[in-house]
Structures are given as C-alpha cells and as structure tokens.
Design a protein around this motif. Structure first.
Motif, PDB file in Angstrom:
ATOM      1  N   THR A 211      91.397  19.295  28.709  1.00 44.72           N
ATOM      2  CA  THR A 211      90.120  19.092  29.083  1.00 44.72           C
ATOM      3  C   THR A 211      89.587  20.494  29.459  1.00 44.72           C
ATOM      4  OG1 THR A 211      90.816  17.080  29.730  1.00 44.72           O
ATOM      5  CG2 THR A 211      88.401  17.370  30.046  1.00 44.72           C
ATOM      6  N   PHE A 213      85.893  22.795  30.781  1.00 44.54           N
ATOM      7  CA  PHE A 213      84.276  22.510  31.211  1.00 44.54           C
ATOM      8  C   PHE A 213      83.661  23.855  31.273  1.00 44.54           C
ATOM      9  CE2 PHE A 213      87.714  19.753  33.471  1.00 44.54           C
ATOM     10  CZ  PHE A 213      87.347  18.548  33.190  1.00 44.54           C
ATOM     11  N   SER A 214      82.623  23.959  31.147  1.00 50.81           N
ATOM     12  CA  SER A 214      82.056  25.045  30.980  1.00 50.81           C
ATOM     13  C   SER A 214      80.880  25.402  32.263  1.00 50.81           C
ATOM     14  CB  SER A 214      81.361  25.617  29.931  1.00 50.81           C
ATOM     15  OG  SER A 214      80.440  26.692  29.783  1.00 50.81           O
ATOM     16  N   SER A 215      80.676  26.321  32.849  1.00 53.15           N
ATOM     17  CA  SER A 215      79.573  26.690  33.684  1.00 53.15           C
ATOM     18  C   SER A 215      78.280  26.914  32.923  1.00 53.15           C
ATOM     19  CB  SER A 215      79.994  27.706  34.764  1.00 53.15           C
ATOM     20  OG  SER A 215      79.830  28.836  34.103  1.00 53.15           O
ATOM     21  N   ALA A 216      77.328  26.974  33.403  1.00 56.42           N
ATOM     22  CA  ALA A 216      76.029  27.830  32.717  1.00 56.42           C
ATOM     23  C   ALA A 216      76.304  28.958  32.285  1.00 56.42           C
ATOM     24  CB  ALA A 216      74.943  27.858  33.638  1.00 56.42           C
ATOM     25  N   ALA A 218      74.968  32.951  32.921  1.00 54.57           N
ATOM     26  CA  ALA A 218      73.805  33.579  33.380  1.00 54.57           C
ATOM     27  C   ALA A 218      74.156  34.866  33.694  1.00 54.57           C
ATOM     28  CB  ALA A 218      73.395  32.653  34.766  1.00 54.57           C
ATOM     29  N   GLY A 219      75.449  35.301  33.705  1.00 51.98           N
ATOM     30  CA  GLY A 219      75.865  36.460  33.959  1.00 51.98           C
ATOM     31  C   GLY A 219      75.408  37.612  33.198  1.00 51.98           C
ATOM     32  N   ASP A 243      79.850  31.371  31.670  1.00 47.33           N
ATOM     33  CA  ASP A 243      80.232  32.624  32.518  1.00 47.33           C
ATOM     34  C   ASP A 243      81.693  32.139  32.769  1.00 47.33           C
ATOM     35  OD1 ASP A 243      78.338  34.188  32.472  1.00 47.33           O
ATOM     36  OD2 ASP A 243      77.170  32.974  34.275  1.00 47.33           O
ATOM     37  N   VAL A 244      82.006  30.864  33.255  1.00 44.83           N
ATOM     38  CA  VAL A 244      83.317  30.376  33.706  1.00 44.83           C
ATOM     39  C   VAL A 244      83.502  29.160  32.974  1.00 44.83           C
ATOM     40  CG1 VAL A 244      84.895  29.545  35.609  1.00 44.83           C
ATOM     41  CG2 VAL A 244      83.264  31.329  36.082  1.00 44.83           C
ATOM     42  N   LYS A 246      86.938  26.401  32.622  1.00 50.52           N
ATOM     43  CA  LYS A 246      87.871  26.008  33.308  1.00 50.52           C
ATOM     44  C   LYS A 246      88.406  24.747  32.252  1.00 50.52           C
ATOM     45  CE  LYS A 246      88.036  27.226  37.740  1.00 50.52           C
ATOM     46  NZ  LYS A 246      89.119  27.966  38.328  1.00 50.52           N
ATOM     47  N   VAL A 248      92.143  22.477  31.611  1.00 45.16           N
ATOM     48  CA  VAL A 248      93.279  21.621  32.623  1.00 45.16           C
ATOM     49  C   VAL A 248      94.024  21.299  31.288  1.00 45.16           C
ATOM     50  CG1 VAL A 248      94.189  19.850  34.284  1.00 45.16           C
ATOM     51  CG2 VAL A 248      91.928  21.240  34.522  1.00 45.16           C
ATOM     52  N   THR A 260      91.396  29.596  33.603  1.00 36.08           N
ATOM     53  CA  THR A 260      90.252  30.001  33.862  1.00 36.08           C
ATOM     54  C   THR A 260      89.977  31.007  33.085  1.00 36.08           C
ATOM     55  OG1 THR A 260      90.360  29.316  36.293  1.00 36.08           O
ATOM     56  CG2 THR A 260      88.554  30.600  35.830  1.00 36.08           C
ATOM     57  N   ASP A 262      86.838  33.912  32.766  1.00 33.58           N
ATOM     58  CA  ASP A 262      85.781  34.208  33.796  1.00 33.58           C
ATOM     59  C   ASP A 262      85.692  35.838  33.564  1.00 33.58           C
ATOM     60  OD1 ASP A 262      84.558  35.156  36.095  1.00 33.58           O
ATOM     61  OD2 ASP A 262      86.198  34.772  37.508  1.00 33.58           O
TER      62      ASP A 262
ATOM     63  N   VAL B 151      77.321  30.426  39.934  1.00 31.17           N
ATOM     64  CA  VAL B 151      77.519  29.575  38.769  1.00 31.17           C
ATOM     65  C   VAL B 151      78.895  29.026  38.949  1.00 31.17           C
ATOM     66  CG1 VAL B 151      76.199  30.785  37.046  1.00 31.17           C
ATOM     67  CG2 VAL B 151      78.580  31.508  37.587  1.00 31.17           C
ATOM     68  N   PHE B 213      92.477  15.483  37.475  1.00 33.86           N
ATOM     69  CA  PHE B 213      93.766  15.341  36.945  1.00 33.86           C
ATOM     70  C   PHE B 213      94.978  15.388  37.875  1.00 33.86           C
ATOM     71  CE2 PHE B 213      90.718  17.728  34.765  1.00 33.86           C
ATOM     72  CZ  PHE B 213      90.631  17.370  33.299  1.00 33.86           C
ATOM     73  N   GLY B 254      74.168  23.595  36.427  1.00 36.90           N
ATOM     74  CA  GLY B 254      74.815  24.314  35.589  1.00 36.90           C
ATOM     75  C   GLY B 254      76.235  25.002  36.341  1.00 36.90           C
ATOM     76  N   GLN B 255      76.435  24.596  37.559  1.00 37.95           N
ATOM     77  CA  GLN B 255      77.714  25.361  38.161  1.00 37.95           C
ATOM     78  C   GLN B 255      78.727  24.274  38.024  1.00 37.95           C
ATOM     79  OE1 GLN B 255      74.759  24.380  39.960  1.00 37.95           O
ATOM     80  NE2 GLN B 255      73.778  26.133  40.606  1.00 37.95           N
ATOM     81  N   LEU B 256      80.114  24.964  38.005  1.00 36.47           N
ATOM     82  CA  LEU B 256      81.221  24.292  38.214  1.00 36.47           C
ATOM     83  C   LEU B 256      81.804  24.351  39.482  1.00 36.47           C
ATOM     84  CD1 LEU B 256      83.457  25.274  34.833  1.00 36.47           C
ATOM     85  CD2 LEU B 256      81.744  23.112  35.039  1.00 36.47           C
ATOM     86  N   THR B 278      76.137  36.089  39.905  1.00 38.14           N
ATOM     87  CA  THR B 278      75.908  36.940  38.824  1.00 38.14           C
ATOM     88  C   THR B 278      75.941  38.390  39.499  1.00 38.14           C
ATOM     89  OG1 THR B 278      73.522  36.581  39.081  1.00 38.14           O
ATOM     90  CG2 THR B 278      74.608  35.403  37.144  1.00 38.14           C
TER      91      THR B 278
END
Lengths: 389, 389
Positions: A211, A213-216, A218-219, A243-244, A246, A248, A260, A262, B151, B213, B254-256, B278
């Motif tokens: 699985t 997951f993505s952050s927004a 912005a970087g 930007d990040v 994750k 799993v 990760t 990043d 983020v 998980f 939008g943050q993880l 950022t």
C-alpha cells in the motif's frame, strides 16, 4: 585473467562517472560506449582514449552496441529505457548488467522473467546498496542470529534532488519528466534490495501486498519560486510526484517493510536502513546497533550515547566480502559499493556462477514502482503478483 | 494563589510517581487519592502524610472521588477506565484532566464530545509530549515559517516495554491484557499530539483517512522464552498485538502522518518526531534541524556532522513557554513536560481560559486506536469520522 568485453550504454552523470572505475577493473574490457546524445558518446570515447590510451567504439544508438556483440552491456540510461535495452540484449544473447530504477509496468516485470527464462541470457540488477558496508554487516549479524527473528524493516531513498529534477531539461536528466507525470515510489530498490536479502524474499519468504501513500507536491514549486536560475514555468507547474511517498509491504513471514521516497524536500541524505528483530536491531539514522545482549534501558533519552556505535561492531561482524575488500584496498564510488556490485557481475559471468541478485529478485523489487503507482491512484492495497507462477 | 482542589484517580506507577510533583505545585491542592487496589490507595495517603504532613482522603472506588466533589479529577488509571471515569466526572460537573491513551471505540470519542457539549464540564487530555522542549521549539519554528509548507510528519512510540507487559499480572499493569487481546496503534497520542498541533488539525486542517498495518507478534514470546522470571504460559501465548504497527494518516491539507508503535522489541527509546517542510525539517532520531537557509549537500554521508545540532537552535528559537520554564527552573518528570501540561490544566481552569488541547483534539487523537484496530482487522483504509458534525 580473462576479461569481460563490455559495452556501456548511457553516459549521463552516472554512466560517465563510472568509466574510470570500469576502465581500471581487471575483469572488465570496455569495448564501446553509447549515448543517445552524440556529445556524450564523444566525451566517453575521448575520456578512454586520453586516460587509458585505448581507442574504443562510440555509438549513439544502443541497438548498435548489441549488434557489436560484447559479452555484456551495462545499462546506465534513464529508467525508462532499462527494460527495452535489456530485453533486446538478452534476445541477442548479450548479458545484461542493469542499473537500478523501478519498472514502468508490472507487465515489464513478467516480461523480464519470460525473456530470461526463454533466452537463458544472464541478467543482473546492479543494486550497489546490497554491497554497502553497513548493510552487509547487518546481513552477517542477521545470518548469525544476533537480531533474533526479524519482524520489521524500514528504508528510504531520502535524498534532496530538487536541483537535479528542476534543472533536468538543461541537463537532459530523465527525472524531470518522471516527476511531472508520475506519482509513485519511483526509486525503491536501494532500500528494498538489502531488506529483501535480510528477509529471505524469494528464498522461503515473499512480498504479499503493498500500500502506498503520497503527500502533496510542494517542494519543487517552492524551491523554483525562490531560485531564479530554475527554468521558467516550473514554479507553478503542477507536478504529479508527491514530495513524500510511503509504501508499506506485508511479507508472508509476517514482517512489515516500510519504504520512504523523499527527494524533493531539503534534508540530509539517508537511506534510513532499519532492521528490527526480537533480539536486536540496526538503524542507519544514528548508525546504531542495539542488542539485548549488549544494551539496556539506560540508553534512554541520552541520544549522544546511543548513536554511532555500529562502527564498533565491525571488528567482530564485518562481512567477509568487506573484510577482503578492506584488505585489498577499497576502490570506486559510493564508498566502494559500486566496485563490489560491478565486480560481482563480471566475476559471476566469467566463472559461470549464479548471480546473488536473481531475475526474480529484480522483478519483485522493480515491481514496487508500478504497484505503488496503482495503489496511490486507486487508494487501495495491491496484491503482489506471484512472479514464480 | 487560588488552588485547584483535585482528586487523583489511579496510583499505579504513573499516578504514584506524579504525587511528589502534584503535591509541590502551587496551583494544586490534592484532596484525595484513589486506586481500585486498597494497598495502593493506602500508600498514596501515607506518602502525602509522611512527605507533606497533610491528611487526605483515600478511596478505593473512583465513584467516591467524584461524589467528594473536588474541582477536578486527574484520571491516571489503566486506559480502559479513562472514558467511563471522565464521563461520570463530567456529568457531575467535576473537571477532568485525563492521562493519555487511545480510545476503545469510535463511539466513545463521539460520546466524549456529546458529554462535553451537553454538560459544559471542562475536559483536557494531558498530552505531556505537546510540551516537550524540542516539540515546542519545532512548533515555534514552524509558526515562524522556517520550515516552509509542511508536507510530511512522522512519529512513533518506540519504547521497549517487554518487561512491563510480561510482568503485568504481578504488577497489575493493564498493558498485558491489551497486548493479549487487541492489535492496534494502542498509544498514538504522544507522537500525534505535537504533530496535530504542527499541522493545525481542527484549526483549518483535518485527518481524512487512516490505514494501519501490523507485523507478526514475536517479541514477547521470544523474550519470555529466554527469561525464566517471566510468568509461565507467556512464552507460547498467542499475543494479538503485533510487534510493530505502522499507521499512515492522510490530512486534508495534503500532508502525510506516519505513526509507528514499536513496544515489544529491543530498542532505545524514541518518539521519532519528524517534521518536514519545503524549507526545512526536524528529526528526533539524530536530533537534527536541517534548513535550506543554513545547510547544503555537504552534509551528505557524514552523519557525525549532521546530528545533534538541534540544540544550537535553542538560543534563537526556544519556545516562550520553555524560555520562561528554564528561567524559573525546570521541575517534574519526563524532562519537565509533566509539570508543564499539569500546570496548564490547572492554570486554564483557575483563570477560565480555554484548554490548548480541545475536546475535539482529544477525540481525534484517541480515535486513532479504534480506527487502527478496524483497519488492521479488515485490511482496509478507514475514513476518519468528522467529529464536528
């Protein structure tokens, strides 16, 4: 010593910077180089001529390298060409050492296995991080049971690539287009390779599901806004890549693997390699080993005492490969890992030994990229294909 | 100075160890103590008598504390009683300071909000980690824009509790039964509290969905097998709680947020508090701050140079609360955090100020536990309830 005749395909920053190492290795005979950009090809030929006094062939089209029939090709191009070149080389009976990067589709991973099975041509993913000194010591300690039963692994490609990505157009770097159009764990194998080896993936254990997951994103925009040398149009470009990311992964043996990505935020480099078992652990962030046998809770709260002690374990638990390497003299980039993985590739081919990183391993590790892309897009857990079927 | 008359409910290791701090605080008047085990109640009464020369009431039943009508109760019992006691106290108009722990159901979180709204009785979750010196400096730096747009946040409760859990029967500790029968992120708020404050959760941002998980459960069994003092029957007990639970929360902004529960494996303590924006970041593992403004890629690979520098930022960015605390003299356990959160609770009540940690915050943070339990059981992503509805 017999040498492997080799064509180098791809002379961007990675490929070009590998030339001194490769030209100096006893088991490599670089017979031609290739890049789609003619100036790069010329520069490669010139470098070998000027530095080693040897005239080698230069090609702008990788098909010509395969037609030239070296023993092997090294594929050091942008990620998107890895599989097409590898497939063509394998079909022609030219062995492939392929640089790391994720796949673009699960189908490509299945095809890699199919082509390998049908042609019998050797293929090895050149994952240098499987040859990192700390990674190998950890593998050695795990094999000796010092960490007990392994239940959790973590890793990351945490590397500030903002300038590389944003200046990709001038520098002809493939990352820019990827970051514009894809959102995925785009570089999984640096951390996943050593973790898969620790967990015995494809050796009694397997990845079950994933699985991501993505952050927004912005970087890159924020950086472009603040730096006037960044090409126009990128400050407000809507990049696909978060930007990040994750990821799993659940393993059949009950272990979790958390990756990760990043790469578009300010940060120090870390692969965050972490292995935790019932009797001990290693963590790259802080570079520490913690063993029931050696430690206790007095390590609480005083980070200055607990970090950095991994170095004190080398004396007893250095991996034999590294002990020999240190004895002979460490060579090559990235702390010696590059030499070790390229040397392994040549040694296996010349001596007819199986690669330690199998085609099945490569398919599993590289599949994380397209699987993560599906998982992020659909917001769902994705079953890992059983590539052995 | 007016003092808050307070009853302390729960005198296990945490509650009992808080007595010296509470008895010494200018705004607290401890009027009674309570524990379901009579010997603990007696010990609490005796401690206050012997150390402070004051005779206070002792009760074995928490209902009697509420009936005694102090201004407030401090709920420091096992997790499973937190909500029942809090609800009863709020219904009786007795303010509640509730120690941390996850909820047992999402319904309890909704009920907490309903009871609070209907009775108007103050309730505050006593999340001491929101008052950690590093956490507060990071909040201060984030508020000043030094990290840019945030983020990614990470945190963990990574604490080797194997002896506490396995000796829970002798020590009457509630964790043992939880680890036997539940599999979840059972202690989310230490890391999530400060992260939620950094991200402005319930202040324009919100948690949208969560996926958890779990690894296999192997740590407690292995430890029990190797230690003959562990009570019989636990070496082969099939614990429900996985050794490592990863939880990824997606936020509306939008943050993880990635949480790690890691309490049954050998390791040094860490909450792994990480905040990435950022323009800069903080990471507890290594205790470092990295800012575009101050750093560059020369920090690569040499961890000895990049860790531990967070301390050098105190001079400029110490949170005002901590600057005053250091000036006045740091007091109380867990590096002063306990004093700060208990002091805030009393100060707000006595001065009629709103709590910085609202009931809605408490409901959101505590809901992670039952949501993670559902997510693990069903292997699915779970929507975060909108508790404001």
């Amino acid at each position: 010593m017999r040498k492997l005749s080799v064509g180098v395909i791809g002379l961007g920053c990675r490929g070009y910077s590998m030339l001194p190492l490769l030209c100096g290795m006893e088991n490599y005979d670089i017979v031609c180089v290739c890049d789609r950009y003619h100036d790069r090809t010329e520069a490669g030929v010139r470098f070998v001529s000027e530095s080693y006094g040897r005239q080698i062939k230069g090609f702008d089209d990788w098909h010509d390298v395969i037609a030239y029939k070296p023993d092997a090709v090294l594929v050091i191009t942008g990620w998107e060409d890895h599989m097409a070149i590898s497939f063509a080389a394998m079909e022609a009976g030219v062995a492939v050492g392929c640089e790391v990067g994720g796949a673009y589709s699960v189908d490509d991973c299945f095809k890699l296995l199919e082509v390998s099975r049908r042609t019998g041509t050797p293929f090895m993913l050149l994952e240098n991080c499987c040859y990192g000194r700390y990674e190998m010591m950890v593998m050695n300690m795990v094999a000796q049971g010092l960490f007990g039963t392994i239940v959790n692994c973590e890793g990351g490609y945490r590397h500030d690539l903002r300038t590389e990505v944003l200046h990709g157009a001038e520098n002809r770097h493939y990352r820019l287009e990827n970051y514009k159009h894809r959102n995925c764990e785009n570089y999984p194998t640096h951390d996943l390779g050593p973790i898969a080896q620790v967990l015995g993936i494809n050796r009694g254990n397997r990845f079950v599901e994933l699985t991501s997951f993505s952050s927004a994103a912005a970087g890159l925009n924020d950086y472009a806004r603040l730096h006037s040398d960044v090409p126009a149009g990128l400050a407000d470009y809507k990049f696909a890549q978060g930007d990040v990311v994750k990821t799993v992964i659940r393993c059949e043996g009950g272990q979790l693997v958390t990756l990760t990505l990043d790469t578009t935020l300010p940060r120090p480099y870390s692969r965050g390699f972490t292995v935790q078992g019932t009797r001990g652990m290693y963590c790259e962030d802080g570079n520490y080993i913690y063993l029931d046998r050696d430690h206790d809770e007095s390590m609480h709260f005083d980070w200055s005492k607990r970090w950095g002690n991994a170095d004190t374990y080398f004396e007893k638990y250095e991996h034999p490969v590294w002990a020999k390497f240190l004895h002979d003299g460490v060579r090559g980039g990235h702390g010696g890992m590059d030499y070790l993985v390229y040397n392994e590739f040549a040694e296996c081919l010349l001596e007819g030994k199986p690669f330690p990183i199998t085609v099945l391993d490569a398919a599993c590790w590289m599949a994380v990229t397209p699987l993560s892309e599906i998982s992020i897009r659909e917001g769902a857990t994705v079953r890992f294909p059983d590539f052995k079927e």
